[in-house]
Design a protein around this motif. Structure first.
Motif, mmCIF file in Angstrom:
data_model
loop_
_atom_site.group_PDB
_atom_site.id
_atom_site.type_symbol
_atom_site.label_atom_id
_atom_site.label_comp_id
_atom_site.label_asym_id
_atom_site.label_seq_id
_atom_site.Cartn_x
_atom_site.Cartn_y
_atom_site.Cartn_z
ATOM 1 N N ALA A 69 0.681 -1.027 0.295
ATOM 2 C CA ALA A 69 -0.016 -0.226 -0.027
ATOM 3 C C ALA A 69 0.525 1.169 0.061
ATOM 4 O O ALA A 69 0.520 2.246 -0.638
ATOM 5 N N ASP A 70 2.169 1.132 0.214
ATOM 6 C CA ASP A 70 2.559 2.331 0.328
ATOM 7 C C ASP A 70 4.217 2.586 -0.329
ATOM 8 O O ASP A 70 5.271 3.094 -0.458
ATOM 9 N N LEU A 71 3.580 1.758 -1.210
ATOM 10 C CA LEU A 71 4.571 2.041 -2.720
ATOM 11 C C LEU A 71 4.796 3.256 -2.883
ATOM 12 O O LEU A 71 4.330 3.433 -3.356
ATOM 13 N N GLU A 72 5.987 3.599 -3.303
ATOM 14 C CA GLU A 72 5.914 5.272 -4.724
ATOM 15 C C GLU A 72 6.940 5.594 -4.803
ATOM 16 O O GLU A 72 8.127 5.259 -4.663
ATOM 17 N N PRO A 73 6.334 5.217 -6.858
ATOM 18 C CA PRO A 73 7.711 5.198 -7.358
ATOM 19 C C PRO A 73 7.708 6.349 -7.713
ATOM 20 O O PRO A 73 7.924 7.317 -7.309
ATOM 21 N N LYS A 74 9.035 6.202 -8.760
ATOM 22 C CA LYS A 74 9.928 6.988 -9.492
ATOM 23 C C LYS A 74 10.071 7.110 -10.503
ATOM 24 O O LYS A 74 9.613 6.090 -11.051
ATOM 25 N N LEU A 75 9.224 8.553 -10.716
ATOM 26 C CA LEU A 75 9.096 9.068 -11.693
ATOM 27 C C LEU A 75 9.922 9.367 -13.139
ATOM 28 O O LEU A 75 10.621 10.379 -12.632
ATOM 29 N N SER A 76 9.703 8.704 -14.243
ATOM 30 C CA SER A 76 10.418 9.672 -15.246
ATOM 31 C C SER A 76 9.746 9.353 -16.705
ATOM 32 O O SER A 76 8.625 8.694 -17.166
ATOM 33 N N LEU A 77 10.259 10.311 -17.972
ATOM 34 C CA LEU A 77 9.209 10.466 -18.968
ATOM 35 C C LEU A 77 9.981 9.937 -20.536
ATOM 36 O O LEU A 77 11.571 10.067 -20.176
ATOM 37 N N SER A 78 9.800 9.387 -21.484
ATOM 38 C CA SER A 78 10.733 8.921 -21.956
ATOM 39 C C SER A 78 9.328 9.177 -23.701
ATOM 40 O O SER A 78 8.148 9.182 -23.300
ATOM 41 N N ALA A 79 10.565 9.001 -24.866
ATOM 42 C CA ALA A 79 9.473 9.185 -25.642
ATOM 43 C C ALA A 79 9.081 7.539 -26.130
ATOM 44 O O ALA A 79 7.815 7.363 -27.368
ATOM 45 N N GLY A 225 26.066 10.230 -15.614
ATOM 46 C CA GLY A 225 24.908 9.587 -15.868
ATOM 47 C C GLY A 225 24.865 8.848 -14.816
ATOM 48 O O GLY A 225 25.805 8.212 -14.512
ATOM 49 N N CYS A 226 23.436 8.163 -14.949
ATOM 50 C CA CYS A 226 22.913 7.156 -13.831
ATOM 51 C C CYS A 226 22.595 6.143 -15.006
ATOM 52 O O CYS A 226 21.699 6.350 -15.659
ATOM 53 N N PHE A 227 23.134 5.237 -15.341
ATOM 54 C CA PHE A 227 22.891 3.656 -15.794
ATOM 55 C C PHE A 227 21.466 2.963 -15.684
ATOM 56 O O PHE A 227 21.267 3.060 -13.692
ATOM 57 N N VAL A 228 20.880 2.708 -16.028
ATOM 58 C CA VAL A 228 19.306 2.254 -15.993
ATOM 59 C C VAL A 228 18.963 0.909 -16.812
ATOM 60 O O VAL A 228 20.081 0.777 -17.368
ATOM 61 N N PHE A 229 18.737 0.707 -16.244
ATOM 62 C CA PHE A 229 18.401 -1.165 -16.881
ATOM 63 C C PHE A 229 17.320 -1.072 -17.614
ATOM 64 O O PHE A 229 16.330 -2.110 -17.745
ATOM 65 N N ASP A 230 17.771 -0.797 -19.040
ATOM 66 C CA ASP A 230 15.980 -0.933 -19.912
ATOM 67 C C ASP A 230 16.744 0.726 -21.412
ATOM 68 O O ASP A 230 18.358 0.214 -21.025
ATOM 69 N N ALA A 231 16.426 0.356 -22.292
ATOM 70 C CA ALA A 231 17.107 0.662 -23.727
ATOM 71 C C ALA A 231 17.844 2.248 -23.719
ATOM 72 O O ALA A 231 18.019 2.657 -24.206
ATOM 73 N N ARG A 232 17.524 2.774 -22.458
ATOM 74 C CA ARG A 232 18.266 4.325 -21.917
ATOM 75 C C ARG A 232 19.622 4.201 -21.821
ATOM 76 O O ARG A 232 20.151 5.066 -22.107
ATOM 77 N N GLU A 233 19.816 2.995 -20.872
ATOM 78 C CA GLU A 233 20.820 2.850 -20.965
ATOM 79 C C GLU A 233 21.384 3.746 -19.884
ATOM 80 O O GLU A 233 21.906 3.463 -18.746
ATOM 81 N N VAL A 235 20.167 7.571 -17.345
ATOM 82 C CA VAL A 235 19.889 9.368 -17.975
ATOM 83 C C VAL A 235 20.131 10.034 -16.844
ATOM 84 O O VAL A 235 21.345 9.914 -16.114
ATOM 85 N N GLY A 236 20.276 11.219 -17.373
ATOM 86 C CA GLY A 236 20.819 12.633 -16.506
ATOM 87 C C GLY A 236 19.925 13.419 -15.310
ATOM 88 O O GLY A 236 19.478 12.666 -14.902
ATOM 89 N N ALA A 237 20.738 14.174 -14.986
ATOM 90 C CA ALA A 237 20.221 14.568 -13.900
ATOM 91 C C ALA A 237 18.805 15.582 -14.373
ATOM 92 O O ALA A 237 18.194 15.259 -13.203
ATOM 93 N N ASP A 238 18.742 15.252 -14.834
ATOM 94 C CA ASP A 238 17.062 15.811 -15.449
ATOM 95 C C ASP A 238 16.423 14.481 -15.425
ATOM 96 O O ASP A 238 15.522 14.509 -16.384
ATOM 97 N N LEU A 239 16.505 13.726 -15.535
ATOM 98 C CA LEU A 239 15.734 11.937 -15.668
ATOM 99 C C LEU A 239 15.594 12.101 -16.705
ATOM 100 O O LEU A 239 14.628 11.246 -17.383
ATOM 101 N N GLN A 240 16.165 12.358 -18.171
ATOM 102 C CA GLN A 240 16.171 12.519 -19.489
ATOM 103 C C GLN A 240 16.621 11.252 -20.386
ATOM 104 O O GLN A 240 18.348 11.383 -19.192
#
Length: 248
Positions: A69-79, A225-233, A235-240
């Protein structure tokens, strides 16, 4: 940027994982989501991408389970969705450390918020005047994408190598405040507990990891940047997305 990406986790005892896997698989496929959900006896780890409506719907489903019930997802956007397919997997651990005695559900190490950490790094010490050591708990290929300035990392290939390296270097942290960090908080949560258990005196975990730090204070004291485990590889500090190839 019409695709919403979420990541979240929770350490909580999960019984009935087979039924939960079947239910979440069906719901995610119906909503057109892509990504991965890991289910283990110790908890859940979620990486999903989809439309805003689909993401809102699956978050509501997850939170309807009292354990989540207390899950708090972190969000970012992509095309585009940065995942190729949808998978719900059963695992022994949601992050593999191979130390069953480390059980975050039974009590976390203290956490430091992004704004507090930035203040410490701005002033060069914590609020009691102790030197602050940033300890990177990520794997070597993740560290290569970027990290906090002057952070310590052990060049590990997998997280299960971290405990042995930490024990070898435990004396390095005497009289210092250690802040463990990782991508989203899950590894540094286990790492901080283990540091406490082996006698490192003053330990914090970065609340929400690098991604939450970016979200709340930007890229101060961080390089790359911060490595993420998906096709974005990464993201920068702006989460893009910074761009990269598809993994997996």
């Amino acid at each position: 940027m019409s695709i919403v990406n979420i990541s979240c986790y929770k350490f909580v005892t999960l019984a009935g994982r087979e039924a939960l896997k079947a239910d979440l698989s069906a719901r995610c496929l119906k909503l057109g989501l892509k990504g991965t959900i890991l289910l283990a006896p110790e908890g859940i780890n979620v990486f999903l991408a989809g439309t805003r409506a689909a993401i809102d719907a699956i978050v509501a489903v997850l939170r309807a389970d009292p354990r989540l019930a207390d899950l708090e997802p972190k969000l970012s956007l992509s095309a585009e969705a940065p995942f190729k397919r949808m998978r719900v997997r059963l695992k022994k651990e949601i992050i593999t450390m191979k130390m069953p005695v480390v059980r975050p559900e039974e009590g976390r190490a203290p956490a430091v918020a992004a704004a507090t950490l930035k203040r410490w790094l701005d002033q060069g010490c914590d609020d009691e005047g102790r030197p602050v050591v940033m300890l990177d708990t990520r794997n070597d290929y993740e560290v290569a994408a970027g990290g906090f300035e002057n952070a310590v990392d052990y060049g590990i290939g997998v997280f299960s190598e971290f405990p042995a390296e930490l024990r070898r270097h435990r004396a390095d942290y005497a009289g210092k405040t250690v802040v463990s960090f990782c991508t989203g908080g899950i590894r540094c949560e286990k790492a901080a507990i283990h540091m406490q258990e082996i006698g490192v005196e003053r330990v914090y975990q970065l609340e929400g990891g690098i991604l939450k730090y970016f979200e709340e204070v930007g890229g101060a004291h961080y390089r790359g940047g911060c490595f993420v485990f998906d096709a974005r590889e990464a993201v920068g500090a702006d989460l893009q997305p910074l761009g990269g190839r598809v993994h997996g």
